[in-house]
Design a protein around this motif. Sequence first.
Motif, short mmCIF file in Angstrom:
data_model
loop_
_atom_site.label_atom_id
_atom_site.label_comp_id
_atom_site.label_asym_id
_atom_site.label_seq_id
_atom_site.Cartn_x
_atom_site.Cartn_y
_atom_site.Cartn_z
N TYR A 176 0.79 -1.23 0.00
CA TYR A 176 0.00 0.00 0.00
C TYR A 176 0.82 1.29 0.00
N GLU A 177 2.13 1.20 0.22
CA GLU A 177 2.94 2.41 0.37
C GLU A 177 2.95 3.27 -0.88
N ALA A 178 2.76 2.67 -2.04
CA ALA A 178 2.92 3.41 -3.29
C ALA A 178 1.61 3.87 -3.91
N ASP A 179 0.50 3.70 -3.22
CA ASP A 179 -0.79 3.99 -3.85
C ASP A 179 -0.91 5.44 -4.33
N GLU A 180 -0.50 6.40 -3.50
CA GLU A 180 -0.60 7.81 -3.91
C GLU A 180 0.32 8.09 -5.09
N LEU A 181 1.50 7.51 -5.08
CA LEU A 181 2.41 7.69 -6.21
C LEU A 181 1.82 7.10 -7.48
N ALA A 248 3.89 -8.25 -8.35
CA ALA A 248 4.39 -6.93 -8.72
C ALA A 248 4.04 -6.59 -10.18
N ALA A 249 4.23 -7.55 -11.06
CA ALA A 249 3.98 -7.30 -12.48
C ALA A 249 2.51 -7.07 -12.79
N ALA A 250 1.62 -7.50 -11.90
CA ALA A 250 0.19 -7.37 -12.16
C ALA A 250 -0.33 -5.96 -11.96
N HIS A 251 0.44 -5.10 -11.30
CA HIS A 251 -0.08 -3.75 -11.06
C HIS A 251 -0.26 -3.03 -12.39
N LEU A 286 -4.87 -16.17 0.05
CA LEU A 286 -4.08 -15.07 0.62
C LEU A 286 -4.97 -13.90 1.00
N VAL A 287 -5.95 -13.61 0.15
CA VAL A 287 -6.89 -12.53 0.47
C VAL A 287 -7.71 -12.89 1.70
N ALA A 294 -7.72 -7.23 -0.50
CA ALA A 294 -8.80 -7.59 -1.42
C ALA A 294 -8.90 -6.61 -2.58
N ASP A 295 -8.34 -5.41 -2.43
CA ASP A 295 -8.39 -4.41 -3.49
C ASP A 295 -7.13 -4.39 -4.36
N ARG A 296 -6.23 -5.32 -4.14
CA ARG A 296 -4.98 -5.34 -4.93
C ARG A 296 -5.20 -5.99 -6.28
N ALA A 297 -4.47 -5.47 -7.29
CA ALA A 297 -4.50 -6.08 -8.61
C ALA A 297 -3.77 -7.42 -8.55
N LEU A 298 -4.38 -8.47 -9.07
CA LEU A 298 -3.81 -9.80 -9.01
C LEU A 298 -3.56 -10.34 -10.42
#
Length: 300
Positions: A176-181, A248-251, A286-287, A294-298
Motif C-alpha cells: 500500500y505504500e505506493a498507492d498515492e504515487l 508486482a507485475a500485475a499492477h 491469501l486474500v 482484497a483491493d490489490r491487482a492480481l
Amino acid sequence: MKAPFGFGTAPLGILPDLVDAQAAQRCLERAEELGIRYFDTAPFYGAGLAEERLGAFLAGRDPAGLVLSTKVGRSVVPGGTTVFDFGRDAVRRQLEESLRRLGTDRIDIVYLHDPDDHWESAIDEAWPALAELRASGVVGAVGAGMNQTAMLHRFVRETDMDVMLLANRYTLLQQYEADELFAACAERGVRVVLGAVLNGGILATGAVPGAHFLYRPAPPDVLERVARIEAVGFRHGVPLVAAALQFAAAHPQAASVLVGAKSAEELERNLAAAARPIPAAFWAELVELGLVGADRALPA
C-alpha cells in the motif's frame, strides 16, 4: 515501453561476490534469448563495471528493439567511497562517461539515482540538465529512481518527468505504500518501473535463518508473514518467488519489473517462476487470510 520483465545489471558489477566477465556476458546473452528487451544499469554498480559489461554485450548488436537505462547523481570513486553529486556539470559528465562505457551516443532513459538527501540540487540543477539532454535527443526519457515514494511523488507533481523507478516499495510484503504515487503517475501519464520486488532477498529465500528484508536481517513479524505466505504456496504448489514476481507485475501502472541475476541459470529460474501458472485459489486464500489486500491487482 511495456516490457513485463527487464534485466537489472547491479549483480553483474557489485562486490563482494563479483561475477566474472564470461559469466556476466552469458547472463546478458541469455536474457536476450529469453525475450528481455529492457536493460537497466548505473555507474554506481561496481564503479562503472556493470555499464562496461553491458557495453561489451551491446557491441556489434543492433540496439533497435532494446531499451537501455542508466542513472546519474550517485557514483563510486576509487577506494569504494560513494559520492552524490546532482550538480548540472556533474550530471552531464557522468552521463558522458556512461555513454562511453555503454558504447552508445544515446540512452533511452536516465534516472536521478537516490537523490533522497539532495532535493534542491536534484530539482534545480540535475533535472533541468536532463530535460535539456532530452530535448536534444541524447536522452529519450527522464526519471528518478528511489527506495521511497514521497520524493518520487514530488517529482511527478513538480516536473514533467517521464518515468519513475520505484524500488522495494510495491511488493508482496509492502502493498500500500505506493498507492498515492501510482495515482499521481496515472493522472500525469508517468510510467513506473518496479525494482527490488523481492525485498532484498526474503521473497526469494523464504523465511529462513538469516533472511534479509530491505537489506537487513528480517524482523520477526516479517519472517512470520513470509512463512504464512509460503505455507499457502505449499498447499497450492506455488513457489514464493513466483508469487512475488507475478504480484508486482500485475499492477496496472507497472511498465516493467526489473529482475536481477548473477548467472544465466539464476535468470532462467526467475523468469520460469515469473511465467509459472498460479491458480486463482492461491490468491483467494491469501486474500481470505489478510495476506493480500482484497483491493490489490492480481495476476490473471
